[in-house]
Write a protein that holds these residues in place. Structure first.
Motif, short mmCIF file in Angstrom:
data_model
loop_
_atom_site.label_atom_id
_atom_site.label_comp_id
_atom_site.label_asym_id
_atom_site.label_seq_id
_atom_site.Cartn_x
_atom_site.Cartn_y
_atom_site.Cartn_z
N ILE A 144 41.67 6.37 3.55
CA ILE A 144 42.78 7.27 3.86
C ILE A 144 42.61 7.80 5.28
O ILE A 144 41.49 7.91 5.80
CB ILE A 144 42.86 8.44 2.85
CG1 ILE A 144 44.17 9.22 2.99
CG2 ILE A 144 41.65 9.36 2.98
CD1 ILE A 144 44.44 10.19 1.86
N LEU A 145 43.73 8.12 5.90
CA LEU A 145 43.74 8.79 7.20
C LEU A 145 44.00 10.27 6.97
O LEU A 145 45.01 10.63 6.37
CB LEU A 145 44.83 8.17 8.09
CG LEU A 145 45.19 8.88 9.40
CD1 LEU A 145 43.98 8.97 10.31
CD2 LEU A 145 46.32 8.14 10.11
N LEU A 146 43.09 11.12 7.41
CA LEU A 146 43.22 12.56 7.25
C LEU A 146 43.64 13.16 8.58
O LEU A 146 42.91 13.04 9.57
CB LEU A 146 41.90 13.18 6.79
CG LEU A 146 41.27 12.61 5.51
CD1 LEU A 146 39.95 13.33 5.23
CD2 LEU A 146 42.22 12.76 4.33
N LYS A 147 44.79 13.81 8.61
CA LYS A 147 45.27 14.43 9.86
C LYS A 147 45.18 15.94 9.72
O LYS A 147 45.98 16.56 8.99
CB LYS A 147 46.70 13.99 10.16
CG LYS A 147 47.24 14.56 11.48
CD LYS A 147 48.57 13.94 11.84
CE LYS A 147 49.24 14.65 13.01
NZ LYS A 147 48.47 14.60 14.25
N ALA A 148 44.20 16.52 10.39
CA ALA A 148 43.98 17.97 10.33
C ALA A 148 44.82 18.64 11.41
O ALA A 148 44.72 18.31 12.59
CB ALA A 148 42.51 18.28 10.54
N THR A 149 45.68 19.58 11.00
CA THR A 149 46.62 20.23 11.92
C THR A 149 46.53 21.75 11.79
O THR A 149 45.68 22.28 11.10
CB THR A 149 48.06 19.77 11.63
OG1 THR A 149 48.47 20.30 10.36
CG2 THR A 149 48.17 18.26 11.61
N SER A 150 47.46 22.42 12.45
CA SER A 150 47.51 23.89 12.38
C SER A 150 48.43 24.39 11.28
O SER A 150 48.52 25.58 11.04
CB SER A 150 47.96 24.46 13.74
OG SER A 150 49.25 23.96 14.07
N VAL A 151 49.14 23.46 10.61
CA VAL A 151 50.03 23.85 9.50
C VAL A 151 49.55 23.16 8.22
O VAL A 151 48.81 22.18 8.27
CB VAL A 151 51.50 23.48 9.77
CG1 VAL A 151 52.05 24.32 10.92
CG2 VAL A 151 51.65 22.00 10.09
N ASP A 152 49.99 23.70 7.08
CA ASP A 152 49.43 23.25 5.80
C ASP A 152 50.20 22.10 5.17
O ASP A 152 50.28 21.99 3.95
CB ASP A 152 49.37 24.43 4.82
CG ASP A 152 50.74 25.03 4.53
OD1 ASP A 152 51.69 24.72 5.28
OD2 ASP A 152 50.86 25.79 3.56
N GLY A 153 50.76 21.22 6.00
CA GLY A 153 51.47 20.06 5.47
C GLY A 153 52.66 19.69 6.32
O GLY A 153 52.82 20.17 7.45
N ILE A 154 53.51 18.85 5.77
CA ILE A 154 54.72 18.40 6.47
C ILE A 154 55.91 19.19 5.94
O ILE A 154 56.10 19.30 4.73
CB ILE A 154 54.94 16.90 6.27
CG1 ILE A 154 53.76 16.09 6.82
CG2 ILE A 154 56.24 16.44 6.94
CD1 ILE A 154 53.82 14.61 6.50
N TYR A 155 56.70 19.73 6.83
CA TYR A 155 57.87 20.54 6.47
C TYR A 155 59.16 19.83 6.91
O TYR A 155 59.15 18.98 7.80
CB TYR A 155 57.80 21.91 7.15
CG TYR A 155 56.82 22.87 6.50
CD1 TYR A 155 57.26 23.88 5.64
CD2 TYR A 155 55.46 22.76 6.73
CE1 TYR A 155 56.36 24.76 5.05
CE2 TYR A 155 54.56 23.63 6.14
CZ TYR A 155 55.02 24.63 5.30
OH TYR A 155 54.14 25.49 4.70
N SER A 156 60.25 20.23 6.29
CA SER A 156 61.56 19.67 6.62
C SER A 156 62.01 20.10 8.01
O SER A 156 62.89 19.48 8.62
CB SER A 156 62.60 20.09 5.59
OG SER A 156 62.66 21.51 5.50
N ALA A 157 61.43 21.18 8.54
CA ALA A 157 61.69 21.66 9.90
C ALA A 157 60.45 22.42 10.35
O ALA A 157 59.50 22.59 9.57
CB ALA A 157 62.93 22.56 9.92
N ASP A 158 60.46 22.88 11.58
CA ASP A 158 59.32 23.64 12.08
C ASP A 158 59.23 24.98 11.35
O ASP A 158 60.12 25.84 11.50
CB ASP A 158 59.49 23.89 13.59
CG ASP A 158 58.25 24.52 14.21
OD1 ASP A 158 57.39 25.02 13.47
OD2 ASP A 158 58.15 24.51 15.46
#
Length: 234
Positions: free
Chosen positions: A153-167
């Motif tokens: 798996i590819l793990l993408k660590a970001t500043s938000v807790d997932g993917i959202y429909s908008a910012d």
């Protein structure tokens, strides 16, 4: 849950909110989490961005030739990779930086079979300098390396807790997805990764987990199988 993972960390994350440079306290926290993942028996490879120093598409590069600017961005990732390697080795672990641009004095050249051998021997591998080519982001480099080393798996660590429909920082009505497909990301033009990286993962059936690295222990939780963030499936 996963035997081998590739972790993508943005350069901006290493700045820990300061915008430029490397936050010494935060990078040691990241190294500690990576050590915890390694202790689970998981083979871990890492791709680090360089946005905390220079981005080829950033405002400061607006008057530069794109190829020259992208090469500067690649060198920024090498700086971050060496800093992370140092923090990991202070935990008593073996870590290798492999660069797509040859610079023998500071990093090993990237050779796929050698990288996989390092992982099999329990070493942590950091892939630096992106793909070594201009016009390709570190997101694309992470997707490519994940497939080359046969990561689960590819793990993408970001500043938000997932993917959202908008910012979510701008739109309070933004909805977080538990799961989403690569086709949905492309259709909705969600700014998760650049389209080259998304298409590469989709075409090669590479799953991806997008999650927040702001909470200590999240990387370990994701590797252990806890449902954090958003799972992206082919």
């Amino acid at each position: 849950m996963y035997k081998r993972v590739l972790l993508k960390i943005s350069g901006e994350a290493l700045a820990a909110g300061s915008g430029f440079g490397i936050d010494a306290i935060f990078i040691h926290k990241v190294a500690e989490e990576i050590a915890d993942v390694h202790a689970l028996g998981c083979e871990i490879a890492i791709v680090v961005g360089g946005g905390n120093f220079f981005r080829g598409v950033a405002q400061q590069a607006i008057d530069m030739d794109r190829v020259a600017a992208d090469h500067m961005g690649m060198l920024s990732t090498v700086i971050n990779s060496i800093a992370l390697q140092d923090a990991i080795e202070k935990r008593g672990l073996f870590c290798r930086v492999m660069s797509a641009i040859e610079m023998h004095q500071v990093a090993e050249p990237y050779i796929r079979r050698k990288a996989m051998r390092h992982l099999e021997k329990g070493r942590i591998v950091i892939f630096a300098a992106g793909t070594g080519n201009p016009y390709f982001s570190t997101d694309t480099a992470a997707s490519l390396r994940a497939m080359e080393i046969k990561a689960d798996i590819l793990l993408k660590a970001t500043s938000v807790d997932g993917i959202y429909s908008a910012d979510p920082k701008r739109d309070p009505k933004a909805v977080r997805y538990e799961t989403i497909s690569y086709d949905q990301i492309l259709r909705a033009n969600l700014k998760v990764m650049d389209t080259t990286a998304v298409s590469l993962c989709r075409d090669n059936n590479m799953p991806m987990m997008v999650f927040s690295m702001r909470e200590q222990g999240n990387i370990t939780r994701v590797v252990a199988g806890e449902p954090l963030g958003t799972l992206v499936t082919p």
